[in-house]
Motif scaffolding. Structure first.
Motif, PDB file in Angstrom:
ATOM      1  N   ARG A 197       0.844  -1.195   0.000  1.00 42.56           N
ATOM      2  CA  ARG A 197       0.000   0.000   0.000  1.00 42.56           C
ATOM      3  C   ARG A 197       0.882   1.249   0.000  1.00 42.56           C
ATOM      4  O   ARG A 197       1.786   1.370   0.807  1.00 42.56           O
ATOM      5  N   LYS A 198       0.566   2.171  -0.890  1.00 40.39           N
ATOM      6  CA  LYS A 198       1.297   3.433  -0.979  1.00 40.39           C
ATOM      7  C   LYS A 198       0.392   4.543  -0.452  1.00 40.39           C
ATOM      8  O   LYS A 198      -0.692   4.770  -0.998  1.00 40.39           O
ATOM      9  N   ILE A 199       0.869   5.209   0.588  1.00 36.12           N
ATOM     10  CA  ILE A 199       0.068   6.200   1.303  1.00 36.12           C
ATOM     11  C   ILE A 199       0.774   7.552   1.276  1.00 36.12           C
ATOM     12  O   ILE A 199       1.977   7.641   1.514  1.00 36.12           O
ATOM     13  N   LEU A 200       0.000   8.606   1.000  1.00 32.45           N
ATOM     14  CA  LEU A 200       0.519   9.965   0.991  1.00 32.45           C
ATOM     15  C   LEU A 200      -0.246  10.798   2.013  1.00 32.45           C
ATOM     16  O   LEU A 200      -1.475  10.794   2.030  1.00 32.45           O
ATOM     17  N   PHE A 201       0.498  11.496   2.868  1.00 30.77           N
ATOM     18  CA  PHE A 201      -0.083  12.427   3.835  1.00 30.77           C
ATOM     19  C   PHE A 201       0.129  13.834   3.315  1.00 30.77           C
ATOM     20  O   PHE A 201       1.231  14.176   2.862  1.00 30.77           O
ATOM     21  N   VAL A 202      -0.905  14.674   3.406  1.00 33.40           N
ATOM     22  CA  VAL A 202      -0.849  16.004   2.821  1.00 33.40           C
ATOM     23  C   VAL A 202      -1.344  17.063   3.800  1.00 33.40           C
ATOM     24  O   VAL A 202      -2.360  16.868   4.478  1.00 33.40           O
ATOM     25  N   CYS A 203      -0.606  18.172   3.848  1.00 36.50           N
ATOM     26  CA  CYS A 203      -1.062  19.362   4.559  1.00 36.50           C
ATOM     27  C   CYS A 203      -0.662  20.572   3.732  1.00 36.50           C
ATOM     28  O   CYS A 203      -0.178  20.433   2.606  1.00 36.50           O
ATOM     29  N   TYR A 204      -0.838  21.751   4.276  1.00 42.85           N
ATOM     30  CA  TYR A 204      -0.575  22.976   3.515  1.00 42.85           C
ATOM     31  C   TYR A 204       0.901  23.155   3.175  1.00 42.85           C
ATOM     32  O   TYR A 204       1.262  23.359   2.030  1.00 42.85           O
ATOM     33  N   PRO A 227       4.396  15.800   7.716  1.00 45.00           N
ATOM     34  CA  PRO A 227       5.592  15.033   8.063  1.00 45.00           C
ATOM     35  C   PRO A 227       5.466  14.336   9.420  1.00 45.00           C
ATOM     36  O   PRO A 227       6.020  13.258   9.613  1.00 45.00           O
ATOM     37  N   MET A 228       4.705  14.941  10.349  1.00 48.14           N
ATOM     38  CA  MET A 228       4.443  14.234  11.609  1.00 48.14           C
ATOM     39  C   MET A 228       3.703  12.935  11.324  1.00 48.14           C
ATOM     40  O   MET A 228       4.042  11.880  11.863  1.00 48.14           O
ATOM     41  N   ALA A 229       2.686  12.999  10.443  1.00 48.91           N
ATOM     42  CA  ALA A 229       1.930  11.801  10.088  1.00 48.91           C
ATOM     43  C   ALA A 229       2.833  10.766   9.429  1.00 48.91           C
ATOM     44  O   ALA A 229       2.758   9.570   9.748  1.00 48.91           O
ATOM     45  N   GLU A 230       3.693  11.211   8.531  1.00 45.43           N
ATOM     46  CA  GLU A 230       4.621  10.295   7.874  1.00 45.43           C
ATOM     47  C   GLU A 230       5.508   9.579   8.895  1.00 45.43           C
ATOM     48  O   GLU A 230       5.656   8.354   8.859  1.00 45.43           O
ATOM     49  N   ILE A 254       5.093   9.249  12.215  1.00 47.30           N
ATOM     50  CA  ILE A 254       4.293   8.426  13.130  1.00 47.30           C
ATOM     51  C   ILE A 254       3.889   7.134  12.437  1.00 47.30           C
ATOM     52  O   ILE A 254       4.022   6.037  12.991  1.00 47.30           O
ATOM     53  N   PHE A 255       3.389   7.246  11.202  1.00 47.32           N
ATOM     54  CA  PHE A 255       2.954   6.058  10.474  1.00 47.32           C
ATOM     55  C   PHE A 255       4.109   5.091  10.251  1.00 47.32           C
ATOM     56  O   PHE A 255       3.965   3.884  10.467  1.00 47.32           O
ATOM     57  N   LYS A 256       5.254   5.609   9.840  1.00 45.64           N
ATOM     58  CA  LYS A 256       6.412   4.740   9.621  1.00 45.64           C
ATOM     59  C   LYS A 256       6.829   4.047  10.910  1.00 45.64           C
ATOM     60  O   LYS A 256       7.243   2.884  10.892  1.00 45.64           O
ATOM     61  N   SER A 257       6.707   4.724  12.023  1.00 43.59           N
ATOM     62  CA  SER A 257       7.048   4.129  13.311  1.00 43.59           C
ATOM     63  C   SER A 257       6.066   3.016  13.687  1.00 43.59           C
ATOM     64  O   SER A 257       6.469   1.974  14.202  1.00 43.59           O
ATOM     65  N   LEU A 258       4.788   3.238  13.417  1.00 38.48           N
ATOM     66  CA  LEU A 258       3.755   2.240  13.745  1.00 38.48           C
ATOM     67  C   LEU A 258       3.778   1.053  12.788  1.00 38.48           C
ATOM     68  O   LEU A 258       3.538  -0.073  13.190  1.00 38.48           O
ATOM     69  N   ALA A 259       4.037   1.317  11.516  1.00 39.66           N
ATOM     70  CA  ALA A 259       3.988   0.282  10.472  1.00 39.66           C
ATOM     71  C   ALA A 259       5.404  -0.102  10.092  1.00 39.66           C
ATOM     72  O   ALA A 259       5.827   0.077   8.959  1.00 39.66           O
ATOM     73  N   SER A 260       6.112  -0.649  11.034  1.00 35.90           N
ATOM     74  CA  SER A 260       7.535  -0.929  10.803  1.00 35.90           C
ATOM     75  C   SER A 260       7.777  -2.167   9.948  1.00 35.90           C
ATOM     76  O   SER A 260       8.866  -2.702   9.930  1.00 35.90           O
ATOM     77  N   ASN A 261       6.750  -2.598   9.242  1.00 40.29           N
ATOM     78  CA  ASN A 261       6.960  -3.711   8.303  1.00 40.29           C
ATOM     79  C   ASN A 261       7.044  -3.158   6.889  1.00 40.29           C
ATOM     80  O   ASN A 261       6.921  -1.960   6.671  1.00 40.29           O
ATOM     81  N   LYS A 262       7.224  -4.015   5.928  1.00 43.81           N
ATOM     82  CA  LYS A 262       7.462  -3.566   4.565  1.00 43.81           C
ATOM     83  C   LYS A 262       6.228  -3.573   3.670  1.00 43.81           C
ATOM     84  O   LYS A 262       6.335  -3.409   2.469  1.00 43.81           O
ATOM     85  N   GLU A 263       5.033  -3.719   4.234  1.00 47.55           N
ATOM     86  CA  GLU A 263       3.851  -3.756   3.381  1.00 47.55           C
ATOM     87  C   GLU A 263       3.328  -2.358   3.038  1.00 47.55           C
ATOM     88  O   GLU A 263       2.358  -2.214   2.314  1.00 47.55           O
ATOM     89  N   TYR A 264       3.992  -1.316   3.531  1.00 47.42           N
ATOM     90  CA  TYR A 264       3.588   0.064   3.277  1.00 47.42           C
ATOM     91  C   TYR A 264       4.746   0.883   2.742  1.00 47.42           C
ATOM     92  O   TYR A 264       5.894   0.689   3.125  1.00 47.42           O
ATOM     93  N   PHE A 265       4.401   1.832   1.889  1.00 44.83           N
ATOM     94  CA  PHE A 265       5.312   2.912   1.528  1.00 44.83           C
ATOM     95  C   PHE A 265       4.534   4.185   1.807  1.00 44.83           C
ATOM     96  O   PHE A 265       3.365   4.292   1.427  1.00 44.83           O
ATOM     97  N   HIS A 268      13.905  15.045   6.172  1.00 41.77           N
ATOM     98  CA  HIS A 268      12.689  15.515   5.506  1.00 41.77           C
ATOM     99  C   HIS A 268      12.941  16.868   4.857  1.00 41.77           C
ATOM    100  O   HIS A 268      13.518  17.761   5.468  1.00 41.77           O
ATOM    101  N   VAL A 269      12.478  17.009   3.618  1.00 39.55           N
ATOM    102  CA  VAL A 269      12.507  18.274   2.896  1.00 39.55           C
ATOM    103  C   VAL A 269      11.118  18.464   2.289  1.00 39.55           C
ATOM    104  O   VAL A 269      10.625  17.600   1.568  1.00 39.55           O
TER     105      VAL A 269
END
Length: 140
Positions: free
Chosen positions: A2-9, A16-19, A21-32, A65-66
């Motif tokens: 699953r490829k997930i994009l988080f967006v704000c202004y 980037p907080m969501a990115e 946090i999500f990477k920390s929670l989903a520490s497996n390889k089924e997500y990008f 992060h940039v």
């Protein structure tokens, strides 16, 4: 995968907080996942210092992060796109032209996540984003 994009202004606080946090929670390889902005205002900036501080306080690894902007091509690249507020969804629709595949959602169902850059309330933003990220993982 699953490829997930988080967006704000601006792509310096909420998305980037969501990115991270999500990477920390989903520490497996089924997500990008990644995060981007709807505006050009903060392009090239790093994560906002208070957002970084809140993540570090919570034990969330802060990766390099940039800030970058959403492109029309991102609609085809990502399976799910999570906006922090309704205004982001309006801006995304201007960029994408449509949401024909129903990929765009609020991170929190029926509720905006307030911009902590304005409110200075990074704890509430963190808790709201954490709740939204957990909801995504529960959907599988």
């Amino acid at each position: 995968m699953r490829k997930i994009l988080f967006v704000c202004y601006g792509n310096i606080c909420r998305s980037p907080m969501a990115e991270m946090i999500f990477k920390s929670l989903a520490s497996n390889k089924e997500y990008f996942c990644d995060s981007k902005a709807t505006s050009t205002e903060e392009l090239g900036s790093g994560i906002y210092p208070d957002a970084r501080k809140k993540l570090e306080e919570k034990g969330i690894p802060v990766l390099p992060h940039v800030a970058s902007q959403v492109t029309k091509e991102d609609y085809e690249t990502y399976d799910e796109i999570y906006a922090m507020e309704e205004k982001n969804i309006c801006d995304l629709l201007k960029i994408f032209g449509t949401d024909k595949d129903h990929k765009i959602h609020l991170l929190l169902e029926n509720r905006n996540i307030e911009e902590p850059w304005f409110t200075r309330d990074f704890e509430t933003a963190y808790q709201s984003i954490l709740k939204g990220c957990k909801r995504i993982l529960e959907k599988k």
